[in-house]
Design a protein around this motif. Structure first.
Motif, short mmCIF file in Angstrom:
data_model
loop_
_atom_site.label_atom_id
_atom_site.label_comp_id
_atom_site.label_asym_id
_atom_site.label_seq_id
_atom_site.Cartn_x
_atom_site.Cartn_y
_atom_site.Cartn_z
N ASP A 127 -83.28 71.39 -5.05
CA ASP A 127 -82.30 71.91 -6.00
C ASP A 127 -82.36 71.12 -7.30
OD1 ASP A 127 -81.43 73.63 -3.96
OD2 ASP A 127 -79.98 72.16 -3.24
N GLY A 128 -82.47 69.80 -7.18
CA GLY A 128 -82.57 68.96 -8.37
C GLY A 128 -83.83 69.25 -9.16
N GLN A 129 -84.95 69.51 -8.46
CA GLN A 129 -86.20 69.84 -9.14
C GLN A 129 -86.08 71.18 -9.86
OE1 GLN A 129 -89.20 67.85 -9.27
NE2 GLN A 129 -89.36 69.32 -10.95
N CYS A 130 -85.40 72.13 -9.24
CA CYS A 130 -85.20 73.43 -9.88
C CYS A 130 -84.41 73.26 -11.17
CB CYS A 130 -84.48 74.37 -8.92
SG CYS A 130 -84.22 76.03 -9.58
N ALA A 131 -83.36 72.42 -11.12
CA ALA A 131 -82.58 72.16 -12.33
C ALA A 131 -83.43 71.49 -13.40
CB ALA A 131 -81.37 71.28 -11.99
N GLN A 132 -84.27 70.52 -12.99
CA GLN A 132 -85.15 69.84 -13.94
C GLN A 132 -86.11 70.82 -14.60
OE1 GLN A 132 -88.95 67.00 -13.58
NE2 GLN A 132 -87.15 66.09 -12.62
N ASP A 133 -86.66 71.73 -13.81
CA ASP A 133 -87.61 72.71 -14.35
C ASP A 133 -86.95 73.58 -15.43
OD1 ASP A 133 -89.52 71.72 -12.63
OD2 ASP A 133 -89.30 73.34 -11.16
N PRO A 158 -101.58 57.66 -7.10
CA PRO A 158 -101.84 58.64 -6.04
C PRO A 158 -100.57 59.31 -5.54
CG PRO A 158 -102.30 56.40 -5.28
CD PRO A 158 -102.11 56.33 -6.75
N TRP A 159 -99.46 58.57 -5.52
CA TRP A 159 -98.20 59.24 -5.14
C TRP A 159 -97.89 60.36 -6.12
CZ3 TRP A 159 -93.71 60.76 -7.23
CH2 TRP A 159 -92.77 61.29 -6.34
N LEU A 160 -98.03 60.09 -7.42
CA LEU A 160 -97.74 61.11 -8.42
C LEU A 160 -98.70 62.29 -8.30
CD1 LEU A 160 -96.31 62.14 -10.98
CD2 LEU A 160 -97.90 60.73 -12.32
N VAL A 161 -99.97 62.02 -8.09
CA VAL A 161 -100.96 63.09 -7.93
C VAL A 161 -100.55 64.02 -6.79
CG1 VAL A 161 -103.33 63.58 -7.20
CG2 VAL A 161 -102.89 61.87 -8.97
N GLU A 162 -100.13 63.45 -5.67
CA GLU A 162 -99.73 64.25 -4.52
C GLU A 162 -98.45 65.03 -4.83
OE1 GLU A 162 -99.43 61.59 -1.24
OE2 GLU A 162 -101.58 61.05 -1.29
N ASP A 163 -97.51 64.40 -5.52
CA ASP A 163 -96.25 65.07 -5.85
C ASP A 163 -96.50 66.25 -6.78
OD1 ASP A 163 -93.30 65.13 -5.70
OD2 ASP A 163 -93.40 64.66 -7.84
N LEU A 164 -97.34 66.05 -7.78
CA LEU A 164 -97.65 67.14 -8.70
C LEU A 164 -98.38 68.28 -7.99
CD1 LEU A 164 -98.81 65.15 -11.87
CD2 LEU A 164 -96.59 66.27 -11.51
N ALA A 165 -99.29 67.92 -7.09
CA ALA A 165 -100.07 68.94 -6.39
C ALA A 165 -99.17 69.89 -5.59
CB ALA A 165 -101.10 68.29 -5.48
N LYS A 166 -98.07 69.36 -5.07
CA LYS A 166 -97.14 70.21 -4.32
C LYS A 166 -96.54 71.30 -5.19
CE LYS A 166 -95.79 66.37 -1.31
NZ LYS A 166 -94.72 65.39 -1.01
N ARG A 167 -96.56 71.08 -6.51
CA ARG A 167 -96.01 72.07 -7.44
C ARG A 167 -97.10 72.78 -8.23
NH1 ARG A 167 -92.59 68.94 -11.15
NH2 ARG A 167 -93.19 66.96 -10.21
N GLY A 168 -98.33 72.64 -7.77
CA GLY A 168 -99.44 73.30 -8.43
C GLY A 168 -99.83 72.68 -9.75
#
Length: 282
Positions: A50-56, A227-237
């Motif tokens: 939900d927080g990510q949706c608000a950020q987007d 690498p943590w950031l790379v994986e996090d971004l990949a989850k969102r394409g």
């Protein structure tokens, strides 16, 4: 029974989106942030999604004033900060042209945001997209970076209360301003990686030392944030691009800014010569 399961499956995406704040609520948050006015937390969010949706929804509104997105910041990169916000991993925000516009020695209004703060950080710049496949090999990661940059982050925590994991994500992890020091050309060597881990990062003002932490304060090693950031971004394409800036996280708590102070971050042991960056508040 099959019809009931099908109906439930069709409703699941709607339910998952149910707690994403309405666009009008996010617009009010953006307006408060850009007016340097504290805002109440967004209501009804139950999850980090939900927080990510608000950020987007928030980021494009902030970009109208703060400039185009130029990279990412990673927050909650140590267990104490994660515990405070009730999550067990870091979180990602977007940084803007305004975040990287100021240089060493800049002067900034003490009230540059709704809830203005200052913290010791470290920035890197991506050389090429090979960083997305470098994995956890720290020397390989260094090959795909072209700058390591002393960095004072100046986050705006904006909320008048009720800060939790979803709301931290919703406010874009506080990304607002920052001050960059002289870039360092990274060396793709074990020795340089070891210095990043062994350095001491000190935040001080013109009166006293405010905080001190080792390089290992960020996920055990500053480069392990990548690498943590790379994986996090990949989850969102998404993926890191050449020229992206990455704020690796706070070596200090985010402390309230005071007018008439000079804040300095020193990186002891990173290079043979002294490395620091400063900002003055008015």
């Amino acid at each position: 029974m099959r019809h009931l399961l099908l109906a439930a499956a069709l409703l699941m995406p709607v339910a998952a989106r149910a707690a994403c704040p309405e666009e009008a609520a996010v617009a009010r948050l953006a307006e408060a942030m850009l007016a340097n006015r504290p805002s109440p937390p967004l209501a009804g969010m139950a999850t980090l999604a939900d927080g990510q949706c608000a950020q987007d929804r928030l980021v494009p509104l902030l970009a109208r004033s703060l400039g185009r997105p130029v990279g990412y910041k990673v927050g909650l990169t140590n267990p104490a900060a994660q515990q405070r916000f009730g999550v067990n991993h870091p979180v990602t925000g977007t940084i803007f042209e305004a975040t990287i516009a100021l240089r060493d020695g800049a002067e900034v209004p003490a009230r540059f945001g709704a809830v203005p703060t200052v913290e010791a950080d470290l920035m890197v710049r991506v050389r090429d997209e090979g960083i997305n496949t470098a994995g956890r090999d720290r020397v390989a990661i260094l090959r795909h970076l072209d700058q390591v940059i002393p960095f004072i982050e100046m986050p705006d925590l904006v909320l008048s209360g009720g800060m939790d994991g979803p709301n931290l994500l919703a406010i874009n992890v506080g990304a607002r301003l920052g001050v960059l020091g002289e870039p360092i050309a990274p060396e793709a060597t074990e020795a340089f990686a070891q210095r990043l881990a062994a350095m001491r990062v000190v935040l001080a003002n013109d009166q006293r030392e405010l905080a001190r932490a080792p390089g290992t304060a960020l996920l055990g090693h500053p480069l392990d944030v990548i690498p943590w950031l790379v994986e996090d971004l990949a989850k969102r394409g998404l993926r890191l691009r050449a020229g992206d800036y990455v704020s690796l996280g706070g070596f200090s708590p985010a402390l309230p800014t005071e007018a008439g102070r000079t804040y300095t971050v020193r990186y002891e042991g990173l290079m043979d010569r002294p490395v620091s960056v400063s900002v003055r508040t008015r």
